[in-house]
Enzyme design. Structure first.
Site, PDB file in Angstrom:
ATOM      1  N   LYS A 136      35.152  41.432  49.493  1.00 25.29           N
ATOM      2  CA  LYS A 136      34.529  40.117  49.706  1.00 25.29           C
ATOM      3  C   LYS A 136      35.225  39.359  50.841  1.00 25.29           C
ATOM      4  CE  LYS A 136      35.188  38.904  45.331  1.00 25.29           C
ATOM      5  NZ  LYS A 136      35.612  40.088  44.564  1.00 25.29           N
TER       6      LYS A 136
ATOM      7  N   ARG B 155      32.836  32.904  39.040  1.00 25.16           N
ATOM      8  CA  ARG B 155      33.227  34.180  38.438  1.00 25.16           C
ATOM      9  C   ARG B 155      32.959  34.212  36.937  1.00 25.16           C
ATOM     10  NH1 ARG B 155      37.807  35.622  42.187  1.00 25.16           N
ATOM     11  NH2 ARG B 155      38.684  37.598  41.572  1.00 25.16           N
TER      12      ARG B 155
ATOM     13  N   ARG C  64      46.099  48.228  48.825  1.00 27.38           N
ATOM     14  CA  ARG C  64      45.937  46.944  49.516  1.00 27.38           C
ATOM     15  C   ARG C  64      47.293  46.243  49.656  1.00 27.38           C
ATOM     16  NH1 ARG C  64      41.666  42.497  47.552  1.00 27.38           N
ATOM     17  NH2 ARG C  64      42.956  42.320  45.695  1.00 27.38           N
TER      18      ARG C  64
ATOM     19  N   ARG D 196      50.123  42.252  46.249  1.00 27.43           N
ATOM     20  CA  ARG D 196      49.833  41.210  45.270  1.00 27.43           C
ATOM     21  C   ARG D 196      50.265  41.683  43.890  1.00 27.43           C
ATOM     22  NH1 ARG D 196      43.669  39.327  46.303  1.00 27.43           N
ATOM     23  NH2 ARG D 196      43.793  39.249  44.044  1.00 27.43           N
TER      24      ARG D 196
ATOM     25  N   ARG E 170      41.891  43.485  35.350  1.00 31.68           N
ATOM     26  CA  ARG E 170      40.915  42.758  36.180  1.00 31.68           C
ATOM     27  C   ARG E 170      39.542  43.428  36.143  1.00 31.68           C
ATOM     28  NH1 ARG E 170      43.771  42.805  41.638  1.00 31.68           N
ATOM     29  NH2 ARG E 170      42.098  41.498  42.439  1.00 31.68           N
TER      30      ARG E 170
HETATM   31  P1  AMP Z   1      40.941  37.040  44.179  1.00 25.95           P
HETATM   32  O1  AMP Z   1      41.864  36.846  45.336  1.00 25.95           O
HETATM   33  O2  AMP Z   1      39.583  36.471  44.417  1.00 25.95           O
HETATM   34  O3  AMP Z   1      40.927  38.450  43.680  1.00 25.95           O
HETATM   35  O4  AMP Z   1      41.552  36.156  42.960  1.00 25.95           O
HETATM   36  C1  AMP Z   1      42.854  36.421  42.455  1.00 25.95           C
HETATM   37  C2  AMP Z   1      43.021  35.845  41.078  1.00 25.95           C
HETATM   38  O5  AMP Z   1      42.835  34.406  41.119  1.00 25.95           O
HETATM   39  C3  AMP Z   1      41.998  36.316  40.041  1.00 25.95           C
HETATM   40  O6  AMP Z   1      42.348  37.563  39.465  1.00 25.95           O
HETATM   41  C4  AMP Z   1      42.060  35.175  39.021  1.00 25.95           C
HETATM   42  O7  AMP Z   1      43.233  35.223  38.246  1.00 25.95           O
HETATM   43  C5  AMP Z   1      42.166  33.958  39.952  1.00 25.95           C
HETATM   44  N1  AMP Z   1      40.818  33.469  40.340  1.00 25.95           N
HETATM   45  C6  AMP Z   1      40.273  33.448  41.583  1.00 25.95           C
HETATM   46  N2  AMP Z   1      39.031  32.945  41.572  1.00 25.95           N
HETATM   47  C7  AMP Z   1      38.779  32.632  40.272  1.00 25.95           C
HETATM   48  C8  AMP Z   1      37.650  32.098  39.583  1.00 25.95           C
HETATM   49  N3  AMP Z   1      36.526  31.787  40.241  1.00 25.95           N
HETATM   50  N4  AMP Z   1      37.751  31.911  38.238  1.00 25.95           N
HETATM   51  C9  AMP Z   1      38.870  32.219  37.560  1.00 25.95           C
HETATM   52  N5  AMP Z   1      39.967  32.747  38.135  1.00 25.95           N
HETATM   53  C10 AMP Z   1      39.931  32.958  39.486  1.00 25.95           C
END
Ligand code: AMP
Length: 216
Positions: free
Chosen positions: A13, A87, A126, A155, A166
């Site tokens: 994304k 999400r 990654r 990460r 996840r």
């Molecule tokens: P990402 O970088 O988008 O993979 O987000 C990393 C982490 O941030 C996720 O695994 C969640 O713990 C948190 N996170 C990001 N966006 C959301 C969301 N819309 N709702 C809940 N948790 C989020």
């Protein structure tokens, strides 16, 4: 133009958001990046969400909504890409209501689909830049030689245990969001398998179609 990019972790994304930024000048609003910045800066919010993120769980809806709404307002309700938000179905309802109140509905939700085996491979290789959040893949897109290697990190939630959690969370809580937007009539499905360029071309083709409609 207002777009949301949707898909499992590792779907690309953020990478596709960057391509859309280069072509259409749309800014990315990534709730993941906003959250990681809050954690790194040690803000109150960062301290509250840290354990959820590191274990690969979702952050409570209200906290993410506030971060996302604030950023959408900063972008004056236009010319943005939501990356990783909404999400959950609750978040999806909220964002639709919030944007409708400002007469700024989403034009499309682009859903990138890919099998679990590809997700695991992408996430295990990654790496990201600690400060810029730029994302790399050890094989296909390694960090350039002029980037300080001490700034390149994995990460915490890309560790195998967190990745499993996840994927599970995605299946249970996030995947139903796709159906929500299908019913809203704005879901566009794109295969997230292949090279960055191939996926990028598929996404651009879709976005160009409705960008033309918006102008016509
Ligand atoms: P990402 O970088 O988008 O993979 O987000 C990393 C982490 O941030 C996720 O695994 C969640 O713990 C948190 N996170 C990001 N966006 C959301 C969301 N819309 N709702 C809940 N948790 C989020």
């Amino acid at each position: 133009m207002r777009i949301a990019l949707f898909g499992p972790p590792g779907a690309g994304k953020g990478t596709q958001a960057k391509i859309l930024n280069e072509h259409f000048g749309l800014d990315t609003i990534s709730t993941g990046n906003l959250i990681r910045t809050a954690i790194r800066e040690g803000s109150d919010l960062g301290d509250r969400v840290k354990s959820f993120v590191h274990m690969g769980n979702l952050v409570p809806d209200e906290l993410v909504r506030d971060l996302a709404n604030e950023s959408i307002a900063k972008h004056k309700f236009d010319r943005f890409i939501l990356d990783g938000y909404p999400r959950t179905v609750t978040q999806a309802h909220w964002v639709q209501e919030f944007l409708a109140a400002y007469k700024a509905p989403l034009d499309a939700v682009i859903s990138l689909s890919l099998p679990d085996s590809v997700i695991v491979d992408r996430l295990s290789k990654r790496r990201i830049h600690k400060l810029t959040c730029e994302s790399y893949h050890l094989e296909y897109h390694p960090p350039p030689a002029d980037v300080d290697p001490t700034m390149i990190i994995r990460r915490k939630d890309d560790a195998p245990e967190a990745v499993r959690s996840r994927i599970e969370t995605y299946r249970e809580q996030t995947h139903p969001v796709e159906e929500f937007f299908r019913r809203e009539g704005i879901l566009i499905e794109v295969s997230g398998v292949g090279s960055v360029q191939d996926i990028g071309n598929r996404v651009l083709k879709q976005v160009e179609q409705f960008a033309e409609l918006a102008i016509a």
